[in-house]
Design a protein around this motif. Structure first.
Motif, PDB file in Angstrom:
ATOM      1  N   ARG A 131      28.273  66.667  25.434  1.00 18.40           N
ATOM      2  CA  ARG A 131      28.354  67.462  24.016  1.00 18.40           C
ATOM      3  C   ARG A 131      27.909  68.670  24.853  1.00 18.40           C
ATOM      4  N   LEU A 147      30.079  71.934  25.440  1.00 23.24           N
ATOM      5  CA  LEU A 147      30.751  73.416  24.601  1.00 23.24           C
ATOM      6  C   LEU A 147      30.159  74.550  25.577  1.00 23.24           C
ATOM      7  N   ILE A 190      23.801  71.403  18.557  1.00 21.06           N
ATOM      8  CA  ILE A 190      25.840  71.995  18.564  1.00 21.06           C
ATOM      9  C   ILE A 190      25.629  72.605  18.099  1.00 21.06           C
ATOM     10  N   GLU A 191      25.761  72.412  17.100  1.00 20.55           N
ATOM     11  CA  GLU A 191      26.541  73.145  15.956  1.00 20.55           C
ATOM     12  C   GLU A 191      26.577  74.416  15.346  1.00 20.55           C
ATOM     13  N   GLU A 245      27.308  76.576  18.804  1.00 16.71           N
ATOM     14  CA  GLU A 245      28.609  76.817  18.835  1.00 16.71           C
ATOM     15  C   GLU A 245      29.367  77.902  18.291  1.00 16.71           C
ATOM     16  N   ARG A 291      33.438  74.968  27.938  1.00 16.85           N
ATOM     17  CA  ARG A 291      34.625  75.695  27.064  1.00 16.85           C
ATOM     18  C   ARG A 291      34.003  77.775  27.020  1.00 16.85           C
TER      19      ARG A 291
END
Lengths: 469, 469
Positions: B256, B260, B220-221, B224, B263
């Motif tokens: 999460r 994300l 996920i990092e 993003e 967003r």
């Protein structure tokens, strides 16, 4: 007798010999009478089949307005999406409606019992295979049967030339994916089956509509001019008993079409979905019959003749075989196995030829009867095609009748029709509709009459009158 | 006992209570022994299930090399076509080969008899419907059953949220067609199921591979960071028992991921094809379980659990429902009806839950046993995933082993494997392979051993040695 309704449109009248015996008059007298009736278009002779009552309708247009305009400049058009087609397709599922909109076969003419029995038997017989993938190109037994059937249409295919698909729609979709890219221009006979127009739109293809004549199909002359002036990536035609016009391209035209496309090295996507449904005589040839260079991608299915819900179609994509297999694998891997097995078995031992004879006869009668009902119910000046196969009718109504308005009115009464507008990117067919004659019967005659009354209303000529003699 | 082979990897050992009775020692003594064995990773505890023999294999990589590189610059890649995938798919049909290449279920674990019986019975019961179109969204009965099943995964779907497809492959294809256009960039967890890569290529999509860890799934990092830097049109993940890594994303990560994507207003295509196949415990949740805004397009099928050849899959496309229906209509109209009816009946009364329990147990054992065989047969340093569901294994071999060369050698011996290279647009997985454990058995053990010997050869370390202590 015809006037009294002893014989209804589309029915066979007694042979000359029979009538001569029955009426105890000479063969020559009957023959002379039949010639007279034939001249007046009350009956018509069909080769090796006898005499039939003509639809009692206005003379069908020999060369209707179809595509007369729009050929001056070749402007490939983008297709308008519109929710209308979606709604028409959704309506197909509604058993409460009279379905003249979609070109679906008559459920009563589907050999459901036999097919279901074969589905069960074949799944038992091929226990493991029936649940496993029928990896493309698909069931070998089915492909072999198809090649045998296609001998009749002058196609010498090998099983390895064929890929089984989820209906003819997927066959055409795969063909387009194999040879076209977004932005490419596709030449098509116009008017064209509305689902294909939507498909072109969704693939980002531009469409160049080439006019079709009710006798000859796509205009080879206009197509040639277009090929000279516009870069055309592929050509698509429905060659036999075309949807919506019911045209069967003459053999000579098929040969010329292929020769023309070969000259410009343009592949042809040939939809032959109705090829098995001539009203009389032999199964027609296909353009593919002349194709020695693998230029034609022949698409067909058993959706009109056996069971649409089985979703068994096929494509013989010629030199684009590998590209089509690849598209098939990445988009759905394979088509369902059990229905392939059932159709293979039906072709092997289910009396497909006998079944075809029966449904051809039924669709011939339904088409003639519906055309007759249209002739009586619709406003004067309404023209209707006289197809020689398949089961759709194309109506040209007076130009004051807006087919979209007619569609809306009919829908309110629980009747679906296909408005002409969705068969073209132009507004040339705004006063036309396509009707599915497969679902015409004495039970649904009222619906033709109702739509006819609505058309009268829209034409502004007052209530329906009997438009025959 | 484990060393002697009384209990083989993946098997359950007696419970503490049982063993205490059998050996006439105290419960505490057995407990202490089990803790000791657990510490040495000879057995492992599974919640509410008991103790199982661990695969006797090298420690699986916690964070393998997967995607460690390639994240510095975000360069969406074009996918290379290559005939390799085509060949692997074609090999699937060859009954003469040991099929470790494609992720197909074990034919012996397909309830063929029951399914075929239901196919026959339902076609009889719904005589007319079974031959007619199951127009999209498809069989209502089937869609209703699916919504009931999906309650277990925390998804509150209505039947009208679901569209039946020709397998999960078509579901993903339709989802991509609905939200992406050629040239768009798609973010995907890497490595990724090779058929999807081919699909992206055929749709003209560019791929941004986001590394996945064997414990957490897609990073996920990194995602993003990518979303900030590159225009991404959609994201695709296989959330549960992922193909090829077998990862089940932890619930918190799923939540999460959705947050994300919300967003950045990017739709998620979630493939949950293996969601019904956890080795133990509850069916996992899906990302869709948190989706209140219709952002997730959940795709699944019964190809891994019931019958791949039935081609029954589905999609719950959220806010893209209309777009997906449209794509379905124009590309194939509908999926085959009879197999939809059969699967609906299986879900209604065929004991699907019981069937799942049986095959989960079988696939758990097969996966463990195959991992064990790999551990013994492959060169030292070979790492293998320890999936918690599904039935594929992912092997990282020493970097000197070229998986394409291994594929070629194996194929010559009638064994298929899936080389790592086809799971990525990069060459990061050139020393990896995916194996289908569903077809592992004592009868095919020789094939693992044979491929292991070939890997030894390629690694240049001489003949195979027993790599277990």
């Amino acid at each position: 007798m015809v006037a009294k309704g002893t014989y209804t449109p589309g029915e066979r009248v007694p042979s000359i010999r029979q009538l001569s015996r029955q009426l105890r008059v000479s063969v020559n007298t009957v023959k002379a009478a039949y010639v007279h009736l034939e001249d007046r278009r009350i009956i018509e002779a069909r080769p090796q089949s006898g005499y039939y009552v003509c639809p009692s309708l206005p003379e069908p247009p020999r060369e209707p307005d179809i595509g007369a305009s729009g050929t001056a400049a070749f402007n490939p058009a983008e297709v308008d999406a519109g929710g209308l087609v979606m709604r028409i397709m959704a309506d197909v599922m509604d058993p409460g409606r009279v379905q003249f909109g979609a070109a679906v076969p008559d459920p009563a003419l589907i050999p459901a019992e036999k097919l279901n029995r074969m589905l069960a038997a074949e799944s038992r017989r091929f226990r493991e295979e029936s649940t496993g993938y029928a990896m493309p190109p698909g069931s070998l037994r089915l492909r072999t049967q198809i090649t045998r059937r296609m001998v009749r249409s002058g196609c010498t295919l090998r099983p390895d030339d064929i890929i089984i698909t989820t209906g003819a729609t997927e066959a055409v979709f795969l063909a387009l994916r194999a040879v076209c890219s977004p932005g490419d221009t596709l030449a098509v006979g116009s008017p064209i089956h509305f689902n294909f127009l939507q498909l072109f739109q969704s693939l980002g293809l531009r469409v160049l509509e080439i006019p079709s004549s009710p006798t000859d199909g796509i205009s080879i002359e206009v197509l040639e001019k277009a090929l000279r002036e516009v870069p055309i990536r592929a050509c698509l035609v429905i060659s036999n008993f075309n949807n919506p016009l019911g045209i069967c391209m003459p053999d000579e035209r098929k040969r010329r079409l292929l020769a023309l496309l070969a000259r410009f090295d343009v592949p042809l996507i040939e939809d032959d979905i109705n090829g098995d449904l001539p009203f009389s005589g032999r199964r027609p040839l296909t353009v593919k019959s002349w194709d020695t260079a693998g230029r034609v991608m022949l698409c067909a299915s058993f959706s009109k003749t056996l069971a649409p819900g089985y979703r068994v179609g096929w494509i013989a994509p010629g030199r684009h075989f590998e590209a089509v297999i690849r598209q098939k694998l990445v988009t759905s891997i394979a088509s369902a196995t059990p229905t392939q097995l059932a159709v293979a078995e039906f072709l092997t031992s289910g009396g497909y030829a006998r079944h075809l004879r029966a449904i051809r006869k039924a669709y011939r009668a339904k088409t003639a009867q519906m055309a007759d009902a249209v002739g009586r119910a619709f406003p004067p000046g309404t023209r209707v095609t006289r197809p020689t196969g398949g089961f759709t009718l194309w109506l040209e109504m007076p130009r004051t009748v807006d087919s979209l308005a007619l569609y809306g009115l009919a829908r309110e009464q629980g009747i679906t029709i296909a408005p002409g507008r969705i068969f073209s990117t132009t507004d040339r067919f705004g006063h036309c509709i396509r009707l599915n004659a497969a679902l015409f019967s004495e039970k649904t005659r009222w619906a033709v009459e109702a739509v006819g009354r609505m058309a009268h209303q829209l034409a502004g000529d007052g209530p329906a009158q009997d438009s025959t003699d």
